[in-house]
Structures are given as C-alpha cells and as structure tokens.
Design an enzyme around this catalytic site. Structure first.
Site, PDB file in Angstrom:
ATOM      1  N   GLU A 244       0.826  -1.210   0.000  1.00  0.00           N
ATOM      2  CA  GLU A 244       0.000   0.000   0.000  1.00  0.00           C
ATOM      3  C   GLU A 244       0.860   1.260   0.000  1.00  0.00           C
ATOM      4  O   GLU A 244       0.473   2.291  -0.559  1.00  0.00           O
ATOM      5  CB  GLU A 244      -0.935  -0.003   1.219  1.00  0.00           C
ATOM      6  CG  GLU A 244      -1.915  -1.159   1.266  1.00  0.00           C
ATOM      7  CD  GLU A 244      -3.070  -1.010   0.281  1.00  0.00           C
ATOM      8  OE1 GLU A 244      -3.106  -0.022  -0.479  1.00  0.00           O
ATOM      9  OE2 GLU A 244      -3.948  -1.899   0.276  1.00  0.00           O
ATOM     10  N   ARG A 300     -11.079   8.881  -4.847  1.00  0.00           N
ATOM     11  CA  ARG A 300     -10.703   7.925  -3.807  1.00  0.00           C
ATOM     12  C   ARG A 300     -10.582   6.510  -4.360  1.00  0.00           C
ATOM     13  O   ARG A 300      -9.822   5.688  -3.832  1.00  0.00           O
ATOM     14  CB  ARG A 300     -11.691   7.957  -2.641  1.00  0.00           C
ATOM     15  CG  ARG A 300     -11.263   7.052  -1.497  1.00  0.00           C
ATOM     16  CD  ARG A 300     -12.054   7.255  -0.221  1.00  0.00           C
ATOM     17  NE  ARG A 300     -11.560   6.377   0.829  1.00  0.00           N
ATOM     18  CZ  ARG A 300     -12.009   6.365   2.075  1.00  0.00           C
ATOM     19  NH1 ARG A 300     -12.968   7.212   2.450  1.00  0.00           N
ATOM     20  NH2 ARG A 300     -11.510   5.536   2.965  1.00  0.00           N
ATOM     21  N   ASN A 304      -7.412   2.153  -4.953  1.00  0.00           N
ATOM     22  CA  ASN A 304      -7.620   0.719  -5.108  1.00  0.00           C
ATOM     23  C   ASN A 304      -6.830   0.132  -6.273  1.00  0.00           C
ATOM     24  O   ASN A 304      -7.219  -0.900  -6.846  1.00  0.00           O
ATOM     25  CB  ASN A 304      -9.113   0.419  -5.295  1.00  0.00           C
ATOM     26  CG  ASN A 304      -9.911   0.683  -4.033  1.00  0.00           C
ATOM     27  OD1 ASN A 304      -9.693   0.071  -3.004  1.00  0.00           O
ATOM     28  ND2 ASN A 304     -10.838   1.629  -4.119  1.00  0.00           N
ATOM     29  N   HIS A 311      -8.437  -8.653  -4.945  1.00  0.00           N
ATOM     30  CA  HIS A 311      -9.561  -9.173  -4.174  1.00  0.00           C
ATOM     31  C   HIS A 311     -10.093 -10.473  -4.786  1.00  0.00           C
ATOM     32  O   HIS A 311     -10.524 -11.385  -4.060  1.00  0.00           O
ATOM     33  CB  HIS A 311     -10.680  -8.138  -4.109  1.00  0.00           C
ATOM     34  CG  HIS A 311     -10.407  -7.020  -3.165  1.00  0.00           C
ATOM     35  ND1 HIS A 311     -11.226  -5.904  -3.057  1.00  0.00           N
ATOM     36  CD2 HIS A 311      -9.405  -6.814  -2.273  1.00  0.00           C
ATOM     37  CE1 HIS A 311     -10.735  -5.078  -2.143  1.00  0.00           C
ATOM     38  NE2 HIS A 311      -9.630  -5.623  -1.661  1.00  0.00           N
ATOM     39  N   HIS A 324      -3.613  -9.551   2.531  1.00  0.00           N
ATOM     40  CA  HIS A 324      -4.216  -8.567   1.625  1.00  0.00           C
ATOM     41  C   HIS A 324      -3.163  -7.908   0.732  1.00  0.00           C
ATOM     42  O   HIS A 324      -3.345  -7.790  -0.487  1.00  0.00           O
ATOM     43  CB  HIS A 324      -4.946  -7.503   2.442  1.00  0.00           C
ATOM     44  CG  HIS A 324      -5.501  -6.387   1.613  1.00  0.00           C
ATOM     45  ND1 HIS A 324      -6.427  -6.574   0.611  1.00  0.00           N
ATOM     46  CD2 HIS A 324      -5.231  -5.043   1.622  1.00  0.00           C
ATOM     47  CE1 HIS A 324      -6.720  -5.418   0.049  1.00  0.00           C
ATOM     48  NE2 HIS A 324      -6.012  -4.475   0.645  1.00  0.00           N
TER      49      HIS A 324
END
Length: 433
Positions: A244, A300, A304, A311, A324
């Site tokens: 991330e 926003r 992702n 996912h 994750h």
C-alpha cells in the site's frame, strides 16, 4: 496568541495537552509538503511537535472533513504511557471504553492500553476476537455487539480497535451500527493498518461471495500510531503492508516512489526513521484523497490500484491464504501489465513497478498451486464494489510515474489478454513477469 501559549508549555504533558487543544480549536503550527505528479501540485498540512528531553517527538496529520468530523492521526515512536493517555483520553467522550483486539496480539498490547486508558478515570472492558482474514465475518463481528450489550454500553461509550486491518474494519463497522452509532478510535499495530485501512472510515466484513462487501463509511475520532507496535509484527505482514505504501507513489506521488526505490532496504530492515517517514507520507496522501472524496465517488477509487484483481485472488484462494497486501501486489502487476498493453505506460515504468515490489519481498505472480482461472477472475471482478450499472471500472496507470485513471472505458481485449497471461503462467509453469 499561539506563541505565548507555547512559551508556557514547559512540561511534556502540558505540551501535548496544549497541542491537542489547539488542534481541536482549529489553530495549527504547520509546515507544507508539496507533492507532485503528472497532473497537479498539491499541498498537505502536517502539525509537528519537536522533541524535548521529557517527551516523544511525533507528527499529527489532520483528516479534514465536513460537519466538524475532522480528526487527527498521531504518528510517533515509543510514546510513554502518560503521553499516550493524554492523547487518547482526549478523544473519549464518555466514561466507558470497549477495547477490541485479537487472540494473537492481546498478550502483547491489551494490558498496556487498558492501563493507559484507565489513567483518565475511564472504565475499560475488552473483547478478544479470533485472528485472521478468515474470521472477518458478520458472525465474528457480532461478538463485539454481544459484549457491548452484555456490558450495557450506551451511546456515550467508545470502541477502541487495537490491531491490524481486520480488527479495525470490524470495530469500525460495529461502532457504526451499535445503537445506531458510537465513537471509535483506531490504534493500528500493522503497517497495512497504519498506512491505509485505519484512515478514511472504510469499515466492513467479508462475504463468501466477495471481500468487504458488507460495511459502512464511518470515521474514527482519532488514529493513534506508535511505530513501536510494529516490533512484534512478522516480516511477512510488514512486507504485505508495504504494497500500500508503494501504491501511493505509483498513483499520485512520484517523489515518494523514488524515495522508496532508494530506501526499501531500510523499510524491510525496520529502520525507525524510514518507517515513520513512510507512514507519515502515506497518511498525508490518504488524508488528502479522503478530504476530496470521502465516499469514493471518484478520486478515492484510485487508492484501489490492483485491488480488483487482488480481491478476486484473495476470494477464490480462500480468505487467509493470501495476506491482503500480497494479493494487491500481484493485482498491481496485473494492472500495470494491462496499462502497458493499452499503451498507457511504457515498459520502463512497468519494470520499475515489478522491481520495487520484488525489492519489498512481495509476490508478483500466481503460484503453481493457485486455483485462479479465467472464469474465476471474470466472475469475481464482475462483483467488485466499483462496478457501476453493470460496468466494471478499473484503476490503471497512465502517463508518467504518479499518474493513473479510474475508468470503465478501457480496452476489454487487453483485460482478457492480461488475465489469460497470468493464468497461463500457472498452467505452463512459466512464472516470469
């Protein structure tokens, strides 16, 4: 006058209390960090307290929202119990707190944070949940609600999420629905939670048909980050969180990406200064995006990058098989590969993306035992939360480093070619990027 007030801040506790008061009142002493990408120049305000012989140096990144819902992210290393008590208790509005943690870290941190919060005359209870992504379910989250009801907690209580992203997401969701909403505080203990999931108010549990499909947008009162809490974090989870951090550089902060290329070995080596800087810079990026688009209507969604592919991998493989950040890492390579196939980025940027993920010790390909198929990717991606009116929308890199686009107008052939390439590598045993 701010300068006169600070002149009387002779003790560490008074300094911390004064700073918290000024933050709530809207006064800030700030410096500005300018971030640059292919599209714009942006300014982010960070409040900094300098260290003294009796206090911990820390930064405060403010999340600016509407309707008086602004909240601070405190970022430091080695807060004393008194310092932590002063900061945390200022965000507890009643006299009852429920700390929620998991059965892996409760022995390390639960007693300490219970005692810290009790210093403010607060009654503290706790509930310990089973650890792991596979336990991020409605049934497990209900254990929080059951405990709160058993204790007779009312709307003045505060929930405290002590743990990683799974705990933070479930506690936030429980706080959103318990008696139609109670306050909650995030105390993250993983890199993933510190740089991403604890900030911005996304709360959720998983569903057998999709990750994070049941949840709510619900903001915390504050986020309290002590990087010393990472001392017990396994290496695999530290690396997972770095996916991330890398994301922020790829989608909007080119100088940060370049800094990571030069300092990845320090991050992997748990250098405190490097970790604190990476966490602060990530929080600054996240705070600015949340300010612009709290409910993920547009910009926003760019946070992702790689998540739609990732996912799908997490869900089909079984929750808990992949961390994750590991799923996101493979998904980021897939998104980058697709971007290059479409001519949106050059081969050089694709390779830099692969190189930095490898340097972070993250996976860039599916293993031979992966259950992923073309049909599995297409089915699970069609259920992604970013689908609108039946149309899949993806975050793809575009242009120079730091540029991306959230769009449903992409080359469908390139998407299928990308999926086929990664699935074919499983079948053939050719795992080259």
């Amino acid at each position: 006058d701010l300068h006169l007030i600070m002149a009387f801040a002779s003790s560490s506790r008074w300094l911390i209390a004064t700073s918290a008061l000024l933050l709530c009142a809207g006064f800030t002493t700030s410096f500005t960090t300018t971030l640059k990408n292919a599209h714009s120049r942006r300014q982010i305000s960070t409040i900094a307290l300098s260290s003294t012989t009796a206090s911990t140096e820390y930064d405060t990144v403010k999340v600016d929202l509407t309707d008086g819902r602004d909240y601070p992210i405190y970022i430091g290393s080695g807060f004393s119990d008194d310092e932590a008590a002063d900061l945390l208790s200022s965000h507890v509005h009643g006299k009852r707190v429920l700390i929620v943690t998991n059965d892996r870290i409760d022995g390390w941190y639960l007693d300490r944070y219970t005692k810290i919060l009790e210093k403010g005359g607060i009654q503290v209870d706790s509930v310990v949940l089973p650890d792991g992504e596979e336990n991020k379910t409605l049934d497990v989250m209900t254990m929080i609600l059951d405990k709160a009801l058993e204790l007779g907690l009312d709307r003045k209580c505060t929930f405290v999420a002590l743990g990683g992203g799974v705990i933070g997401d479930m506690v936030g969701f429980a706080a959103a629905v318990y008696v139609r909403g109670v306050n909650f505080i995030q105390v993250p203990t993983t890199v993933m939670a510190m740089v991403d999931s604890s900030v911005g108010g996304k709360t959720a549990v998983n569903h057998p048909r999709g990750k994070n499909m049941v949840g709510a947008f619900y903001q915390p009162q504050c986020v309290f980050i002590d990087t010393n809490n990472l001392n017990t974090l396994p290496d695999r989870e530290l690396k997972s969180g770095l996916s991330e951090v890398i994301k922020y550089g790829l989608i909007r902060d080119a100088p940060f990406f370049e800094w990571q290329e030069e300092n990845m070995s320090k991050l992997i080596g748990r250098d405190q200064d490097a970790l604190r800087y990476a966490i602060k810079r990530s929080c600054e990026n996240k705070a600015e995006v949340v300010k612009a688009d709290e409910k993920e209507g547009g910009v926003r969604a760019t946070l992702n990058l790689g998540h739609t592919f990732g996912h799908a991998i997490e869900t089909e493989s079984g929750y808990g098989t992949w961390l994750h950040g590991e799923g996101v890492s493979i998904g980021t390579v897939m998104a980058t590969t697709m971007s290059e196939k479409m001519g949106w980025i050059d081969e050089g940027l694709k390779q830099r993306t692969i190189d930095i993920l490898e340097a972070a010790g993250l996976p860039i390909k599916l293993p031979k035992e992966s259950p992923m198929t073309i049909d599995a990717f297409n089915k699970l991606m069609s259920l992604d939360k970013k689908v609108a009116d039946g149309q899949l929308r993806l975050i793809l890199l575009k242009g120079e480093l730091g540029g991306c686009e959230f769009t449903g107008d992409f080359d469908k052939v390139a998407l299928q070619e990308t999926i086929e390439q990664f699935v074919k590598e499983i079948d053939s045993g050719d795992l080259s990027p």
